[in-house]
Design an enzyme around this catalytic site. Structure first.
Site, mmCIF file in Angstrom:
data_model
loop_
_atom_site.group_PDB
_atom_site.id
_atom_site.type_symbol
_atom_site.label_atom_id
_atom_site.label_comp_id
_atom_site.label_asym_id
_atom_site.label_seq_id
_atom_site.Cartn_x
_atom_site.Cartn_y
_atom_site.Cartn_z
ATOM 1 N N SER A 139 56.542 55.151 29.903
ATOM 2 C CA SER A 139 57.554 54.225 29.416
ATOM 3 C C SER A 139 58.902 54.942 29.466
ATOM 4 O O SER A 139 59.108 55.923 28.758
ATOM 5 C CB SER A 139 57.207 53.823 27.979
ATOM 6 N N LYS A 165 56.933 51.906 33.440
ATOM 7 C CA LYS A 165 57.526 50.817 32.649
ATOM 8 C C LYS A 165 58.966 51.155 32.339
ATOM 9 O O LYS A 165 59.278 52.271 31.927
ATOM 10 C CB LYS A 165 56.691 50.660 31.372
ATOM 11 N N LYS A 167 62.350 50.222 30.200
ATOM 12 C CA LYS A 167 62.920 49.482 29.075
ATOM 13 C C LYS A 167 64.142 48.724 29.591
ATOM 14 O O LYS A 167 64.938 49.276 30.376
ATOM 15 C CB LYS A 167 63.341 50.453 27.969
ATOM 16 N N ASP A 192 59.937 46.260 29.688
ATOM 17 C CA ASP A 192 59.710 45.992 28.263
ATOM 18 C C ASP A 192 61.068 45.748 27.616
ATOM 19 O O ASP A 192 61.933 46.622 27.635
ATOM 20 C CB ASP A 192 59.010 47.190 27.618
ATOM 21 N N GLU A 217 57.192 42.657 29.235
ATOM 22 C CA GLU A 217 56.666 42.857 27.881
ATOM 23 C C GLU A 217 57.676 42.377 26.842
ATOM 24 O O GLU A 217 58.850 42.731 26.901
ATOM 25 C CB GLU A 217 56.355 44.347 27.711
ATOM 26 N N ASP A 242 53.622 42.539 22.741
ATOM 27 C CA ASP A 242 53.445 43.779 21.973
ATOM 28 C C ASP A 242 53.718 43.432 20.496
ATOM 29 O O ASP A 242 52.795 43.101 19.741
ATOM 30 C CB ASP A 242 54.417 44.835 22.547
ATOM 31 N N LYS A 266 48.352 48.307 20.029
ATOM 32 C CA LYS A 266 48.668 49.556 19.333
ATOM 33 C C LYS A 266 47.933 49.481 18.007
ATOM 34 O O LYS A 266 48.241 48.591 17.200
ATOM 35 C CB LYS A 266 50.176 49.670 19.072
ATOM 36 N N GLY A 294 52.048 52.832 23.083
ATOM 37 C CA GLY A 294 52.348 54.085 22.376
ATOM 38 C C GLY A 294 53.557 53.918 21.487
ATOM 39 O O GLY A 294 54.351 52.984 21.665
HETATM 40 O O1 OSB Z 1 57.683 48.887 22.794
HETATM 41 O O2 OSB Z 1 56.145 50.124 23.546
HETATM 42 C C1 OSB Z 1 57.179 49.989 22.879
HETATM 43 C C2 OSB Z 1 58.291 53.413 21.621
HETATM 44 C C3 OSB Z 1 58.802 53.083 20.394
HETATM 45 C C4 OSB Z 1 58.828 51.763 20.011
HETATM 46 C C5 OSB Z 1 58.328 50.777 20.858
HETATM 47 C C6 OSB Z 1 57.781 51.106 22.081
HETATM 48 C C7 OSB Z 1 57.802 52.450 22.478
HETATM 49 C C8 OSB Z 1 57.326 52.901 23.772
HETATM 50 C C9 OSB Z 1 56.861 54.337 23.842
HETATM 51 O O3 OSB Z 1 57.372 52.228 24.776
HETATM 52 C C10 OSB Z 1 55.669 54.548 24.681
HETATM 53 C C11 OSB Z 1 55.099 55.928 24.463
HETATM 54 O O4 OSB Z 1 54.690 56.262 23.331
HETATM 55 O O5 OSB Z 1 55.058 56.681 25.435
HETATM 56 MG MG MG Z 2 56.558 47.440 23.872
#
Ligand code: OSB
Ligand code: MG
Length: 374
Positions: A139, A165, A167, A192, A217, A242, A266, A294
């Site tokens: 991510s 992925k 952001k 995402d 996402e 999510d 999660k 994560g």
């Molecule tokens: O939306 O998946 C998410 C981290 C903090 C808050 C939200 C998200 C995330 C990540 C991190 O995408 C993914 C990782 O732990 O590698």
């Molecule tokens: Mg997410």
């Protein structure tokens, strides 16, 4: 075998990220992590981790609300009481306490780890997992310009990640994704938004359809399943939820309404391993693939996530990056690693979490410690 918790130690550690991680609603430079350690009356012990962040920008919970919920309401429901199995802990927390799922998850998941320790079984086996290795995705946080994002995406591909992925948020979306797709024509890509868009943005989001993304996402606000379903009808790209998925029932609503074709699980977000298994099962029953998300966990939270992701319907790459992606040094040995072809190995050959917590290092990082007993 009865599960008994005689003592709980809560600690807060501070662990700086190697690189700041930016999502639409804020940036994280250092993780303040709440660790839970449980002791049974005969000395068996287990570790867990609370995924809540410092600010309520992903969910309403924070590390500070979680510490309060654990001390004031949740720990007293577990301390000194016997449970036939870890699966009974979640319902015992849910009956008298609404919400506070991340706080519940921290305690509930540690009970599963304790059950695994006491049984001498790997946590993955106790959870019903079967997969020996799990594909890993990365991510990538929001970068200041498309070129910086391309650089990171190229590095991720070179490391072997099975999915990249990105952001996104308004102002950092189409041009960024276009640049990465051009540089990586064959890579599995997803985006995402962490709820950064409005239903009126549907036409804009449809511009993403041309990049052959595996999923978009959480484009809209978490409560809004109906407008996710409307958006999904306008888009070719599958939506993945999510933040919206907080329980098995909510997962079923989302799937039946057509709000998501893929679900991110999660365990920390849904209240622990029990409800996470419930979401997994609901999705499997509807033919909806899931993957493990994560929350920038330490090696303790990652052990829990990897164990969960060994369940059969986790067919898509999880956000289960190796320790070195996040930390100068993790708090477990061995550290989490990824094979050159993008797989993380599930430690089926070791009991409990399958990693050893480096207690000296945890002590050195601890900024606060509290002991709870009946
Ligand atoms: O939306 O998946 C998410 C981290 C903090 C808050 C939200 C998200 C995330 C990540 C991190 O995408 C993914 C990782 O732990 O590698
Ligand atoms: Mg997410």
């Amino acid at each position: 075998m009865t599960l008994r918790v005689a003592r709980i130690v809560l600690r807060e550690i501070a662990l700086p990220l190697r690189e700041p991680f930016r999502i639409s609603s804020g940036v994280t430079r250092e993780r303040r992590i709440l660790l839970v350690e449980l002791f049974d009356p005969d000395g068996a012990a287990a570790w867990g981790e609370c995924v809540a962040g410092e600010h309520p920008n992903y969910s309403p919970e924070t590390i500070d609300t979680c510490r309060h919920a654990l001390k004031a309401w949740l720990a007293p429901l577990v301390l000194g009481r016997g449970f036939a199995r870890a699966a009974d802990v979640g319902p015992a927390l849910d009956a008298p306490v609404r919400g506070h799922r991340m706080a519940k998850a921290a305690l509930e998941m540690t009970c599963w780890a304790l059950e695994a320790e006491m049984a001498g079984q790997p946590l993955a086996a106790v959870l019903g997992g079967t997969r020996r290795e799990i594909p890993v995705g990365i991510s990538l946080g929001i970068q200041s310009n498309p070129a910086a994002l391309v650089e990171r995406a190229l590095a991720a591909r070179a490391e072997g990640y099975r999915r990249v992925k990105l952001k996104i948020m308004p102002g950092a979306d189409v041009a960024f994704v276009a640049a990465v797709r051009e540089a990586l024509p064959d890579q599995v890509l997803s985006v995402d938004a962490n709820a950064a868009y409005h239903p009126d943005d549907a036409e804009h989001l449809a511009e993403l359809d041309r990049f052959r993304l595996a999923m978009i996402e959480q484009p809209l606000e978490p409560e809004d399943l109906r407008r996710h379903a409307e958006l999904q009808r306008r888009l070719e790209t599958p939506l993945c939820l999510d933040e919206s998925i907080t329980s098995p029932a909510r997962a079923e609503d989302a799937v039946v309404m057509g709000s998501a074709r893929i679900v991110n699980i999660k365990p920390g977000r849904v209240g622990g391993h029990g409800p996470a298994k419930g979401v997994h099962d609901v999705c499997a029953g509807h033919g909806i693939p899931v993957w493990c998300g994560g929350m920038l966990e330490s090696g303790i939270g990652r052990a829990h996530n990897v164990a969960l992701a060994s369940l059969p319907n986790f067919s898509l790459p999880g956000d289960l990056s190796p320790s070195a992606r996040y930390w100068e040094r993790d708090i477990v040995t061995p550290e989490w690693t990824m094979s050159p072809d993008g797989l993380v190995r599930v430690p089926f050959d070791r009991p409990g979490l399958g990693v050893t917590v480096d207690r000296d290092r945890v002590d050195n990082l601890t900024v606060r410690r509290e002991e709870l007993a009946p």
